[in-house]
Every structure is written in structure tokens, then in C-alpha cells.
Design a protein around this motif. Sequence first.
Motif, PDB file in Angstrom:
ATOM      1  N   TYR A  15       0.831  -1.200   0.000  1.00 51.30           N
ATOM      2  CA  TYR A  15       0.000   0.000   0.000  1.00 51.30           C
ATOM      3  C   TYR A  15       0.867   1.252   0.000  1.00 51.30           C
ATOM      4  O   TYR A  15       2.056   1.210   0.337  1.00 51.30           O
ATOM      5  CB  TYR A  15      -0.918   0.025   1.233  1.00 51.30           C
ATOM      6  N   GLU A  81      -5.642   9.622   0.662  1.00 53.31           N
ATOM      7  CA  GLU A  81      -5.934   8.541  -0.269  1.00 53.31           C
ATOM      8  C   GLU A  81      -5.095   7.327   0.106  1.00 53.31           C
ATOM      9  O   GLU A  81      -3.990   7.477   0.627  1.00 53.31           O
ATOM     10  CB  GLU A  81      -5.597   9.002  -1.687  1.00 53.31           C
ATOM     11  N   VAL A  83      -3.648   3.886  -1.737  1.00 44.95           N
ATOM     12  CA  VAL A  83      -3.434   3.130  -2.972  1.00 44.95           C
ATOM     13  C   VAL A  83      -2.905   1.771  -2.530  1.00 44.95           C
ATOM     14  O   VAL A  83      -2.032   1.700  -1.670  1.00 44.95           O
ATOM     15  CB  VAL A  83      -2.414   3.832  -3.892  1.00 44.95           C
ATOM     16  N   ARG A 131       0.184  11.218  -7.115  1.00 47.17           N
ATOM     17  CA  ARG A 131      -0.733  10.114  -7.429  1.00 47.17           C
ATOM     18  C   ARG A 131      -0.303   9.413  -8.717  1.00 47.17           C
ATOM     19  O   ARG A 131      -0.256   8.191  -8.785  1.00 47.17           O
ATOM     20  CB  ARG A 131      -2.153  10.645  -7.558  1.00 47.17           C
ATOM     21  N   ASN A 135       1.013   5.471  -8.915  1.00 51.81           N
ATOM     22  CA  ASN A 135       0.363   4.477  -9.769  1.00 51.81           C
ATOM     23  C   ASN A 135       1.331   3.889 -10.796  1.00 51.81           C
ATOM     24  O   ASN A 135       1.301   2.689 -11.069  1.00 51.81           O
ATOM     25  CB  ASN A 135      -0.881   5.065 -10.428  1.00 51.81           C
ATOM     26  N   SER A 145      -2.705  -1.399  -9.207  1.00 46.56           N
ATOM     27  CA  SER A 145      -3.120  -0.608  -8.038  1.00 46.56           C
ATOM     28  C   SER A 145      -4.606  -0.253  -8.097  1.00 46.56           C
ATOM     29  O   SER A 145      -5.200  -0.125  -9.166  1.00 46.56           O
ATOM     30  CB  SER A 145      -2.286   0.670  -7.938  1.00 46.56           C
ATOM     31  N   SER A 147      -7.396   2.338  -5.564  1.00 45.73           N
ATOM     32  CA  SER A 147      -7.304   3.394  -4.562  1.00 45.73           C
ATOM     33  C   SER A 147      -8.656   3.770  -3.997  1.00 45.73           C
ATOM     34  O   SER A 147      -9.691   3.515  -4.614  1.00 45.73           O
ATOM     35  CB  SER A 147      -6.618   4.631  -5.141  1.00 45.73           C
TER      36      SER A 147
END
Length: 152
Positions: A15, A81, A83, A131, A135, A145, A147
Amino acid sequence: MKKPDPSLPSEPGVYALLIRLDNPEGIDVGRLGAMDFPAGWYAYVGSALGGVAGRVGRHLRRHKKLHWHVDYLLREGRVSEVVWALSEEKMECRIAEGLRRRGLGSVPKFGASDCRCRSHLFHSRSLASLRNKVNRAFSAAGVASQSIIWSD
């Protein structure tokens, strides 16, 4: 106290927590000592071989024993967030290396006391850029991935 989102898997995985720090902070990070953190966005990469939901849920709790380096940062910053990807294999170092190769600044030794990585915490001024790079690092490591946007 934040409970794990039901859509976070209980299976093993890797993660990244995307963390917002509104103001520059000097934070005492356990054995690493006092460290300066500029305001902005951070990605903390970790493995969750006992299950993504459990590990991320622990990170999101406000009241906990300070154990991992990220626990100290999360006293000031907020997870925006999460992921993650499912994996039986420990993937955090591959993803951390992918973030380093994508030119993100890092906090020396943060989250990397049990490996040879330079860091498992990366900084960006832009959430969109962070982000995107997270990814891409997951993809380059060979994992797909997913999220969840997190809000308090």
C-alpha cells in the motif's frame, strides 16, 4: 477513530498512504530523531502481508502506540488517499525504488530501517503528480493498483 473502509481487502498486499501536511513541521520521529518536513504531499509505502485492511486501519487510528516512523508523521499529517495492490510478496522496496527513479524527493531512512532502501517516504508539492507517480511505480513493479479517497 477511523475504521477500515469495507472495500479495503483483508488479503496480503502492498500500500501507499498519500498524506497531506498543511504546514511545515519539525517532528520527532522516534529513533530517527528530529526531522523537518516541508508542507505538501507525501507517499508512504508499506507492505501488509497480514492484510491491507488491518494494516491501513491501524495507520488511520488517531490513538495508538507509536511504532512505525509513519505513526509520528500521521500525528500532524492526514491520509487523503490509500493506494494498494494485492500481493503475497513483499513489494514495498520495489515500489519505493520506482518512486525514487521517478524523481520524487525522499526523507532519508524513513520507513526503511528493516531494508536497504534510502527511504519509503516521498514528497511532492502536487497531489496529482504524486498520485500519477505512485500508480506508475505500482505498475512498473508488476501489480495493479486500486485506490480509495479518504476523508475525515
